[in-house]
Design an enzyme around this catalytic site. Structure first.
Site, mmCIF file in Angstrom:
data_model
loop_
_atom_site.group_PDB
_atom_site.id
_atom_site.type_symbol
_atom_site.label_atom_id
_atom_site.label_comp_id
_atom_site.label_asym_id
_atom_site.label_seq_id
_atom_site.Cartn_x
_atom_site.Cartn_y
_atom_site.Cartn_z
ATOM 1 N N GLY A 18 0.798 -1.230 0.000
ATOM 2 C CA GLY A 18 0.000 0.000 0.000
ATOM 3 C C GLY A 18 0.831 1.280 0.000
ATOM 4 O O GLY A 18 1.944 1.329 -0.542
ATOM 5 N N ILE A 19 0.269 2.303 0.604
ATOM 6 C CA ILE A 19 0.914 3.616 0.638
ATOM 7 C C ILE A 19 2.265 3.529 1.353
ATOM 8 O O ILE A 19 3.248 4.143 0.929
ATOM 9 C CB ILE A 19 -0.017 4.644 1.328
ATOM 10 C CG1 ILE A 19 -1.286 4.865 0.486
ATOM 11 C CG2 ILE A 19 0.710 5.964 1.573
ATOM 12 C CD1 ILE A 19 -2.333 5.765 1.149
ATOM 13 N N GLY A 20 2.308 2.749 2.419
ATOM 14 C CA GLY A 20 3.556 2.615 3.185
ATOM 15 C C GLY A 20 4.674 2.052 2.326
ATOM 16 O O GLY A 20 5.827 2.518 2.391
ATOM 17 N N SER A 141 -5.542 11.541 6.798
ATOM 18 C CA SER A 141 -6.496 11.343 5.695
ATOM 19 C C SER A 141 -7.311 12.614 5.564
ATOM 20 O O SER A 141 -7.396 13.408 6.521
ATOM 21 C CB SER A 141 -7.429 10.189 6.057
ATOM 22 O OG SER A 141 -8.579 10.195 5.228
ATOM 23 N N TYR A 154 -12.965 5.814 12.195
ATOM 24 C CA TYR A 154 -11.687 6.079 11.519
ATOM 25 C C TYR A 154 -11.404 7.577 11.508
ATOM 26 O O TYR A 154 -10.302 8.015 11.862
ATOM 27 C CB TYR A 154 -11.793 5.535 10.101
ATOM 28 C CG TYR A 154 -10.668 5.897 9.153
ATOM 29 C CD1 TYR A 154 -9.433 5.276 9.253
ATOM 30 C CD2 TYR A 154 -10.856 6.827 8.123
ATOM 31 C CE1 TYR A 154 -8.398 5.577 8.359
ATOM 32 C CE2 TYR A 154 -9.839 7.125 7.228
ATOM 33 C CZ TYR A 154 -8.612 6.509 7.346
ATOM 34 O OH TYR A 154 -7.611 6.806 6.463
HETATM 35 P P1 NAD Z 1 -3.300 -0.921 3.648
HETATM 36 O O1 NAD Z 1 -4.342 -1.640 4.407
HETATM 37 O O2 NAD Z 1 -3.019 -1.331 2.250
HETATM 38 O O3 NAD Z 1 -1.927 -0.954 4.427
HETATM 39 C C1 NAD Z 1 -1.891 -0.687 5.792
HETATM 40 C C2 NAD Z 1 -0.675 -1.358 6.370
HETATM 41 O O4 NAD Z 1 -0.658 -1.142 7.782
HETATM 42 C C3 NAD Z 1 -0.684 -2.859 6.130
HETATM 43 O O5 NAD Z 1 0.588 -3.259 5.679
HETATM 44 C C4 NAD Z 1 -0.970 -3.425 7.520
HETATM 45 O O6 NAD Z 1 -0.368 -4.688 7.762
HETATM 46 C C5 NAD Z 1 -0.338 -2.357 8.393
HETATM 47 N N1 NAD Z 1 -0.833 -2.415 9.771
HETATM 48 C C6 NAD Z 1 -2.117 -2.324 10.188
HETATM 49 N N2 NAD Z 1 -2.156 -2.508 11.526
HETATM 50 C C7 NAD Z 1 -0.884 -2.723 11.931
HETATM 51 C C8 NAD Z 1 -0.283 -2.996 13.185
HETATM 52 N N3 NAD Z 1 -1.005 -3.130 14.285
HETATM 53 N N4 NAD Z 1 1.063 -3.170 13.230
HETATM 54 C C9 NAD Z 1 1.816 -3.080 12.124
HETATM 55 N N5 NAD Z 1 1.303 -2.826 10.906
HETATM 56 C C10 NAD Z 1 -0.037 -2.658 10.817
HETATM 57 O O7 NAD Z 1 -3.682 0.624 3.718
HETATM 58 P P2 NAD Z 1 -3.350 1.838 2.726
HETATM 59 O O8 NAD Z 1 -4.531 2.077 1.894
HETATM 60 O O9 NAD Z 1 -2.016 1.671 2.130
HETATM 61 O O10 NAD Z 1 -3.297 3.027 3.818
HETATM 62 C C11 NAD Z 1 -2.103 3.343 4.523
HETATM 63 C C12 NAD Z 1 -2.369 4.528 5.449
HETATM 64 O O11 NAD Z 1 -2.852 5.619 4.682
HETATM 65 C C13 NAD Z 1 -3.415 4.241 6.512
HETATM 66 O O12 NAD Z 1 -3.048 4.879 7.716
HETATM 67 C C14 NAD Z 1 -4.664 4.866 5.933
HETATM 68 O O13 NAD Z 1 -5.548 5.258 6.939
HETATM 69 C C15 NAD Z 1 -4.079 6.060 5.221
HETATM 70 N N6 NAD Z 1 -4.918 6.566 4.120
HETATM 71 C C16 NAD Z 1 -5.282 5.755 3.087
HETATM 72 C C17 NAD Z 1 -6.055 6.272 2.060
HETATM 73 C C18 NAD Z 1 -6.463 5.432 0.883
HETATM 74 O O14 NAD Z 1 -7.353 5.862 0.133
HETATM 75 N N7 NAD Z 1 -5.855 4.277 0.647
HETATM 76 C C19 NAD Z 1 -6.473 7.612 2.081
HETATM 77 C C20 NAD Z 1 -6.094 8.409 3.158
HETATM 78 C C21 NAD Z 1 -5.305 7.882 4.165
#
Ligand code: NAD
Length: 264
Positions: A18-20, A141, A154
Site C-alpha cells: 500500500g501507501i507505506g 487522511s 476512523y
Molecule cells: P493498507 O491496508 O493497504 O496498508 C496498511 C498497512 O498497515 C498494512 O501493511 C498493515 O499490515 C499495516 N498495519 C495495520 N495494523 C498494523 C499494526 N497493528 N502493526 C503493524 N502494521 C499494521 O492501507 P493503505 O490504503 O495503504 O493506507 C495506509 C495509510 O494511509 C493508513 O493509515 C490509511 O488510513 C491512510 N490513508 C489511506 C487512504 C487510501 O485511500 N488508501 C487515504 C487516506 C489515508
C-alpha cells in the site's frame, strides 16, 4: 532532484504494501535504508527483497511487528534504537454504520491508528531532539478534516493525529526536528483497488472504467477525477523527510486531489 537523504535510516510503519510500501520505495530511491514494518514477517520479507533488488545500494531491514502489542514494540526498539525518519503510516479503515461502532471497535481503532503511533514517537522523538535533527510524519487522511460519515471510528483517529502532530511539533522549537501530518485523499493502494473491483464485478469493464465510474458516483468533489497513486504520496513523504522541508512545522499537508474545500 537529489533530496539529500542518502544513508539516512527510516522506519515506515505498515510498509509491506500500500501507501507505506510506496513511501518506502521513494525513500529508498533517495538512498535511505528503510526498516520495513508490517504484521506478517513473510510479507515484510518480500518487500525487503523487492527494495533491495530495486535499490541495491541501500540496506532495507525486516522490522515486522504488530505495533499494537507493547512487547513486540519493545523488541522492535531494542533491534532498532535510532532512526532519522519515522513515518507513522500503519492504519486500519473500513466503512461502518455508526450504530455498529461499539466500544471494542473504538478501542481497536484508537489502539492501532493513534496509540501505536504515539508510542513510536515517545520512543524515537527524544533522541531526535537530543541530536537536533529528525523527521516524524503521520499519515492521516482527508477524513481528519472532512468526515464523510461513512467511517466515524476512523475519522476520529485521523483528527487526533493532526492534534498530536501539532502538540509534538511544539517540542521541536529551535531544532531541525519536524513533526508533520500528510493528509492523502482517496489513494489506490491494493486494498482500495480490491474494494473497487468488488463493487464492479462486471468483467467487461477495465479497471480504468471502474475508477471513472466510482469517482463520478461516489467522489464527485474530487477535482483529480482519479485515485491518487501511492507513489505520489511516497514522493511527497520523501520530500517532507528531506533537509529541504525544515520549515514544515506541525503542518497538515494536503494531497487530496481537491477533495477538501479550502478554508482561507
Ligand atoms: P493498507 O491496508 O493497504 O496498508 C496498511 C498497512 O498497515 C498494512 O501493511 C498493515 O499490515 C499495516 N498495519 C495495520 N495494523 C498494523 C499494526 N497493528 N502493526 C503493524 N502494521 C499494521 O492501507 P493503505 O490504503 O495503504 O493506507 C495506509 C495509510 O494511509 C493508513 O493509515 C490509511 O488510513 C491512510 N490513508 C489511506 C487512504 C487510501 O485511500 N488508501 C487515504 C487516506 C489515508
Amino acid at each position: 532532484m537529489d533530496m539529500g537523504l542518502s544513508s539516512k535510516t527510516a522506519l515506515v510503519t505498515g510498509s509491506a504494501r500500500g501507501i507505506g510500501k510506496a513511501i518506502a520505495m521513494e525513500l529508498a530511491r533517495e538512498g535511505v535504508h528503510v526498516l520495513v514494518n508490517g504484521r506478517g514477517v513473510d510479507e515484510v520479507e518480500r518487500t525487503v527483497r523487492e527494495l533491495k533488488a530495486a535499490f541495491p545500494a541501500t540496506s532495507p531491514r525486516n522490522a515486522a511487528a504488530d505495533l499494537t502489542d507493547a512487547e513486540q514494540r519493545a523488541a522492535l526498539f531494542e533491534r532498532f534504537p535510532q532512526v532519522d525518519i519515522l513515518v507513522n503510516n500503519a492504519g486500519i479503515y473500513e466503512i461502518m454504520r455508526y450504530e455498529d461502532v461499539n466500544d471494542d471497535v473504538w478501542d481497536r481503532y484508537f489502539q492501532t491508528n493513534v496509540l501505536a503511533a504515539n508510542a513510536l514517537c515517545q520512543f524515537y522523538l527524544p533522541a531526535m531532539l537530543k541530536q537536533g535533527q529528525g523527521r516524524i510524519m503521520f499519515i492521516a487522511s482527508e477524513e481528519a478534516v472532512m468526515p464523510s460519515g461513512l467511517m466515524p471510528q476512523y475519522a476520529m483517529t485521523k483528527s487526533m493525529l493532526l492534534s498530536l502532530s501539532r502538540s509534538l511539533s511544539k517540542l521541536t522549537a529551535g531544532t531541525d526536528v519536524t513533526v508533520n501530518t500528510i493528509m492523502p485523499g482517496p489513494t489506490l493502494s491494493e486494498n482500495v483497488q480490491q474494494i473497487i473491483e468488488g463493487m464492479y464485478p462486471d468483467e467487461s469493464m477495465t479497471f480504468a472504467d471502474k475508477e471513472t465510474a466510482f469517482m463520478a458516483a461516489s467522489l464527485p468533489q474530487s477535482e483529480l477525477r482519479r485515485f491518487i497513486r501511492p507513489a505520489e504520496i511516497g514522493r511527497l513523504a520523501a520530500f517532507v523527510g528531506s533537509p529541504y522541508a525544515s520549515a514544515f512545522k506541525g503542518s497538515p499537508i494536503r494531497m487530496d486531489g481537491g477533495m477538501v474545500p479550502t478554508i482561507y
